[in-house]
Design an enzyme around this catalytic site. Structure first.
Site, PDB file in Angstrom:
ATOM      1  CG  ASN A 162      -0.329  -0.176   2.509  1.00 36.37           C
ATOM      2  OD1 ASN A 162       0.823  -0.588   2.604  1.00 36.37           O
ATOM      3  ND2 ASN A 162      -1.048   0.168   3.550  1.00 36.37           N
ATOM      4  N   GLY A 236       2.406  -5.671   7.538  1.00 37.31           N
ATOM      5  CA  GLY A 236       1.489  -6.438   6.687  1.00 37.31           C
ATOM      6  C   GLY A 236       0.310  -6.911   7.503  1.00 37.31           C
ATOM      7  CD  GLU A 258       4.343  -0.640  13.360  1.00 41.02           C
ATOM      8  OE1 GLU A 258       3.130  -0.603  13.667  1.00 41.02           O
ATOM      9  OE2 GLU A 258       5.208  -0.022  13.985  1.00 41.02           O
ATOM     10  CB  CYS A 292      -1.692   0.266   8.289  1.00 37.55           C
ATOM     11  SG  CYS A 292      -0.523   1.614   8.435  1.00 37.55           S
TER      12      CYS A 292
HETATM   13  P1  NAD Z   1       0.508  -9.562   3.730  1.00 33.22           P
HETATM   14  O1  NAD Z   1       0.690  -9.974   5.141  1.00 33.22           O
HETATM   15  O2  NAD Z   1      -0.271 -10.424   2.852  1.00 33.22           O
HETATM   16  O3  NAD Z   1       1.931  -9.408   3.023  1.00 33.22           O
HETATM   17  C1  NAD Z   1       2.928  -8.551   3.551  1.00 33.22           C
HETATM   18  C2  NAD Z   1       4.295  -9.101   3.156  1.00 33.22           C
HETATM   19  O4  NAD Z   1       4.533 -10.326   3.833  1.00 33.22           O
HETATM   20  C3  NAD Z   1       4.456  -9.399   1.671  1.00 33.22           C
HETATM   21  O5  NAD Z   1       5.728  -8.960   1.275  1.00 33.22           O
HETATM   22  C4  NAD Z   1       4.367 -10.914   1.614  1.00 33.22           C
HETATM   23  O6  NAD Z   1       5.054 -11.490   0.540  1.00 33.22           O
HETATM   24  C5  NAD Z   1       5.035 -11.289   2.913  1.00 33.22           C
HETATM   25  N1  NAD Z   1       4.693 -12.605   3.427  1.00 33.22           N
HETATM   26  C6  NAD Z   1       3.592 -13.333   3.198  1.00 33.22           C
HETATM   27  N2  NAD Z   1       3.623 -14.496   3.912  1.00 33.22           N
HETATM   28  C7  NAD Z   1       4.769 -14.470   4.618  1.00 33.22           C
HETATM   29  C8  NAD Z   1       5.373 -15.338   5.583  1.00 33.22           C
HETATM   30  N3  NAD Z   1       4.786 -16.483   5.951  1.00 33.22           N
HETATM   31  N4  NAD Z   1       6.541 -14.981   6.125  1.00 33.22           N
HETATM   32  C9  NAD Z   1       7.131 -13.817   5.798  1.00 33.22           C
HETATM   33  N5  NAD Z   1       6.624 -12.950   4.896  1.00 33.22           N
HETATM   34  C10 NAD Z   1       5.454 -13.277   4.319  1.00 33.22           C
HETATM   35  O7  NAD Z   1      -0.078  -8.080   3.791  1.00 33.22           O
HETATM   36  P2  NAD Z   1      -0.506  -7.130   2.552  1.00 33.22           P
HETATM   37  O8  NAD Z   1      -1.768  -7.683   1.983  1.00 33.22           O
HETATM   38  O9  NAD Z   1       0.650  -6.888   1.659  1.00 33.22           O
HETATM   39  O10 NAD Z   1      -0.804  -5.752   3.298  1.00 33.22           O
HETATM   40  C11 NAD Z   1      -2.065  -5.395   3.755  1.00 33.22           C
HETATM   41  C12 NAD Z   1      -2.125  -5.523   5.259  1.00 33.22           C
HETATM   42  O11 NAD Z   1      -1.031  -4.847   5.861  1.00 33.22           O
HETATM   43  C13 NAD Z   1      -3.349  -4.886   5.870  1.00 33.22           C
HETATM   44  O12 NAD Z   1      -3.898  -5.743   6.849  1.00 33.22           O
HETATM   45  C14 NAD Z   1      -2.838  -3.619   6.532  1.00 33.22           C
HETATM   46  O13 NAD Z   1      -3.599  -3.149   7.588  1.00 33.22           O
HETATM   47  C15 NAD Z   1      -1.470  -4.021   6.913  1.00 33.22           C
HETATM   48  N6  NAD Z   1      -0.593  -2.854   6.996  1.00 33.22           N
HETATM   49  C16 NAD Z   1      -0.177  -2.461   8.230  1.00 33.22           C
HETATM   50  C17 NAD Z   1       0.611  -1.344   8.357  1.00 33.22           C
HETATM   51  C18 NAD Z   1       1.063  -0.876   9.699  1.00 33.22           C
HETATM   52  O14 NAD Z   1       1.945  -0.032   9.797  1.00 33.22           O
HETATM   53  N7  NAD Z   1       0.518  -1.393  10.764  1.00 33.22           N
HETATM   54  C19 NAD Z   1       1.004  -0.640   7.223  1.00 33.22           C
HETATM   55  C20 NAD Z   1       0.578  -1.079   5.982  1.00 33.22           C
HETATM   56  C21 NAD Z   1      -0.221  -2.209   5.888  1.00 33.22           C
END
Ligand code: NAD
Length: 488
Positions: A162, A236, A258, A292
């Site tokens: 995002n 994520g 986060e 987020c």
């Molecule tokens: P996601 O968890 O699907 O993916 C995030 C990253 O993790 C990607 O690079 C993915 O390839 C990697 N990943 C996936 N499985 C993994 C594993 N088992 N081990 C290690 N890495 C792995 O999240 P997304 O869909 O990319 O992002 C959206 C989510 O992120 C939303 O829920 C949002 O609220 C959250 N988010 C939080 C913040 C914050 O600062 N709190 C900021 C941005 C997004």
């Protein structure tokens, strides 16, 4: 892997668009890699390299070898490098912003692509200027104990799609500042922008200090569980965060998580709807709701519910949504089909439950397959999926309440707590309510703004650990106490 490129900055005279040179620098070779499509147009943007486990092992080995010398450079030199990287980002800002807009989908203007790139250099400079002092924790005549912070070693940085550039900087800048080396795993939805950013960093860094490995979830899982990784910076989803906690049982990596949120805002009876409408709108719809710490459910007192809804709808109707490279757009598409389906599914469900759609409510197919208009839904209640689940897109449920105590209980009832907000004309009353909200950050008459010196992090299912400022530096370092006996 990006990170070992040594290329000149700037665009070439033959480039058709400012971002072409950057794109060429980081793309996979002819006929290789994974196709990346532009969310706004559906057109092919380019091919991202598909790094695998061998690339990951090489990156980690290089990070391990480079770390000692990087740490030995000292704080002043590392800060100087971060400042020079900020200058290089500024020099390439338009190219980066256009690449980001095309790959992520966010428009150039408004709080979007140009804003994100500007935040990258601003954050680098702020991180370079932040000092984590040694602390004398005991000096009692018997002994002097000093708490210092040392580098951890190799840091893994795993990010979402995002705000891919800004979040990479949030993870990487403090880690480098404290003398760690870093392996970055960008989201598979936005690898090219992050590879381009890392290639700019690499121009000021020794080989191995920062490497991006553009792999899938399997590569991410392997990276965070690797025995050489001492720290994982993860942004994520909560589901992935939980998996990372499990894998840290093996390598005992420290974690900053986060994770997702479902931020509540409470509009108190004394708020001024006209005065807060614009800020409420951007609190909820920054990056077309894909943020987020965006406002994801709004509780409004019954005495001004209709007025707030009308004022918000007026703002929403005036905000142009359109192609990412169109200078007029301030709202863009949903980044990917998976997220589009989540938003559409939650709004369709809300309609079936009797929710009233005030604006939006149907895909904006005339703009493209991934466009969904700003959607305000009233008449919903706690327990309805659009209220309880993170929509992460351009739809906001507005829930009417009678008693402020109920609104506070509603805000706190979910197992997430990234941000929250209170909207009121009375600072003391707003503060009282803010003090009772369970979230890492509570804003008053605002939502979602972050500052490089204000620590940011979640509670409950939104994760743990802090980023930014002095606290952020502590979280990418290992504390060490040196104790000297007096008179010995
Ligand atoms: P996601 O968890 O699907 O993916 C995030 C990253 O993790 C990607 O690079 C993915 O390839 C990697 N990943 C996936 N499985 C993994 C594993 N088992 N081990 C290690 N890495 C792995 O999240 P997304 O869909 O990319 O992002 C959206 C989510 O992120 C939303 O829920 C949002 O609220 C959250 N988010 C939080 C913040 C914050 O600062 N709190 C900021 C941005 C997004």
């Amino acid at each position: 892997m990006s990170g070992q490129h040594t290329t000149t900055t700037g665009t070439t005279a033959t480039a058709e668009a400012p971002e072409d040179a950057l794109l060429a620098r980081v793309s996979a070779g002819e006929g290789q890699g994974r196709e990346i499509f532009e969310p706004a147009t559906g057109r092919l943007l380019g091919h991202a390299p598909q790094h695998g486990v061998d690339d990951l092992e090489r990156a980690l080995a290089a990070a391990g070898s480079a770390q000692g010398a990087w740490a030995a450079l000292g704080h002043a030199e590392r800060s100087a490098r971060l400042n020079r990287i900020a200058d290089r980002i500024d020099a390439e800002a338009e190219a980066l912003a256009r690449l980001l807009a095309r790959e992520q989908g966010k428009p150039l203007n408004g709080p979007n692509a140009r804003f994100e790139v500007g935040a990258c250099s601003a954050w680098l400079r702020a991180t370079a200027a932040t000092v984590l002092e040694d602390e004398v924790v005991v000096d009692d005549g018997q002994q002097v104990s000093v708490l210092t912070y040392r580098p951890l070693g190799v840091v893994a940085a795993v990010g979402p799609w995002n705000w891919p550039l800004m979040i990479t900087v949030w993870q990487v800048a403090p880690s480098l500042r404290m003398g760690n080396t870093v392996v970055v795993k960008p989201s598979e939805f936005t690898p090219l922008s992050v590879l381009a950013l890392v290639s700019i960093f690499a121009e000021e860094l020794p080989e191995g200090v920062l490497t991006a490995v553009a792999g899938g979830r399997d590569v991410g899982a392997r990276l965070v569980a690797h025995p050489d990784v001492r720290k994982v910076m993860f942004t994520g989803s909560t589901a992935t965060g939980r998996r990372i906690v499990e894998s840290s049982g093996a390598n005992l990596a420290r974690l900053t998580l986060e994770l997702g949120g479902n931020d509540a805002g409470i509009v108190l009876p004394d708020a001024d709807p006209a005065a807060i409408a614009q800020d409420l709108f951007w609190g909820a719809f920054i990056n077309t709701g894909q943020t987020c710490a965006a406002l994801k459910r709004l509780y409004v007192h019954e005495s001004l519910h209709d007025e707030v809804v009308a004022a918000l709808a007026d703002v929403a109707r005036a905000m142009p949504m359109g192609p990412s490279l169109d200078e007029d757009s301030v709202l863009g598409p949903v980044q990917n089909a998976m997220q589009f389906d989540v938003v559409k599914g939650l709004v369709d469900d809300a309609k079936q439950r009797g929710g009233t759609v005030v604006t939006g409510g149907e895909p904006a197919t005339e703009l493209g397959p991934l466009f969904y208009p700003v959607t305000l839904v009233t008449g919903l209640h706690d327990g309805d999926p659009l209220v309880d689940q993170e929509q992460f897109g351009p739809a906001l449920p507005i829930v009417e309440y009678t008693d402020v105590e109920d609104a506070i209980a509603s805000a706190n009832r979910l197992d997430v707590g990234l941000g929250a907000s209170v909207w009121s004309s009375d600072p003391d009353r707003a503060q009282e309510v803010a003090d009772r909200l369970e979230a890492g950050t509570v804003w008053i008459n605002a939502h979602g703004g972050v500052h490089p010196m204000a620590p940011f992090g979640g509670v409950k299912g939104s994760g743990y650990g802090l980023e930014f400022g002095v606290e952020g530096l502590k979280h990418v370092a290992v504390p060490k106490v040196v104790t000297r006996r007096k008179g010995a």
